[in-house]
Design a protein around this motif. Sequence first.
Motif, PDB file in Angstrom:
ATOM      1  N   ALA A  60       0.627  -1.432   0.003  1.00  0.00           N
ATOM      2  CA  ALA A  60      -0.113   0.133   0.003  1.00  0.00           C
ATOM      3  C   ALA A  60       0.883   1.094   0.108  1.00  0.00           C
ATOM      4  N   ARG A  63     -10.785  -6.173   8.009  1.00  0.00           N
ATOM      5  CA  ARG A  63     -10.116  -5.486   6.783  1.00  0.00           C
ATOM      6  C   ARG A  63      -8.843  -5.351   6.910  1.00  0.00           C
ATOM      7  N   ILE A 110      -4.457  -4.654   5.071  1.00  0.00           N
ATOM      8  CA  ILE A 110      -3.591  -3.786   4.047  1.00  0.00           C
ATOM      9  C   ILE A 110      -2.329  -4.463   4.175  1.00  0.00           C
ATOM     10  N   ALA A 164      -3.855   5.626   2.583  1.00  0.00           N
ATOM     11  CA  ALA A 164      -4.108   4.376   2.049  1.00  0.00           C
ATOM     12  C   ALA A 164      -4.551   3.489   3.513  1.00  0.00           C
ATOM     13  N   GLN A 207      -8.110   4.834   4.618  1.00  0.00           N
ATOM     14  CA  GLN A 207      -9.153   4.390   3.711  1.00  0.00           C
ATOM     15  C   GLN A 207      -9.447   3.024   3.654  1.00  0.00           C
ATOM     16  N   GLU A 208      -8.324   2.142   3.797  1.00  0.00           N
ATOM     17  CA  GLU A 208      -8.585   1.043   3.522  1.00  0.00           C
ATOM     18  C   GLU A 208      -8.772  -0.077   5.057  1.00  0.00           C
TER      19      GLU A 208
END
Length: 85
Positions: free
Chosen positions: A10, A42, A44, A61, A64-65
Motif C-alpha cells: 500500500a 479489513r 492492508i 491508504a 481508507q482501507e
Amino acid sequence: MSASPLEECAGCGDLRDEIELMRVVNNKGEVKVDPGSDLPGRGIYLCPQVKCLDLACEKNALKQELKVEITDELYESLVEEIKHG
C-alpha cells in the motif's frame, strides 16, 4: 512460480509474495499486525520498511482501507513492529 499469492504494498506499490509483506488488519476496531495473515477483518499489506508505512500514510491508504484514524500512537506501534518484526 510463487509459493504464495502476490499482494501490492500500500506504500510503494510493489507486487510481492504475500509472505514478504506485513499485513495490518482492523479486527473489530483493533488495528494490529497479522503475521500469519489469518485474522479476520479489513487488511492492508506493506513492505516491512518504515518508508513504505510513511508512503501509505501520505496517500491515506491506511485510513481508507482500514477505516480508522491513524493516530501517533498507532503509527509508532507499527514502526516498532517493523523494526522488531
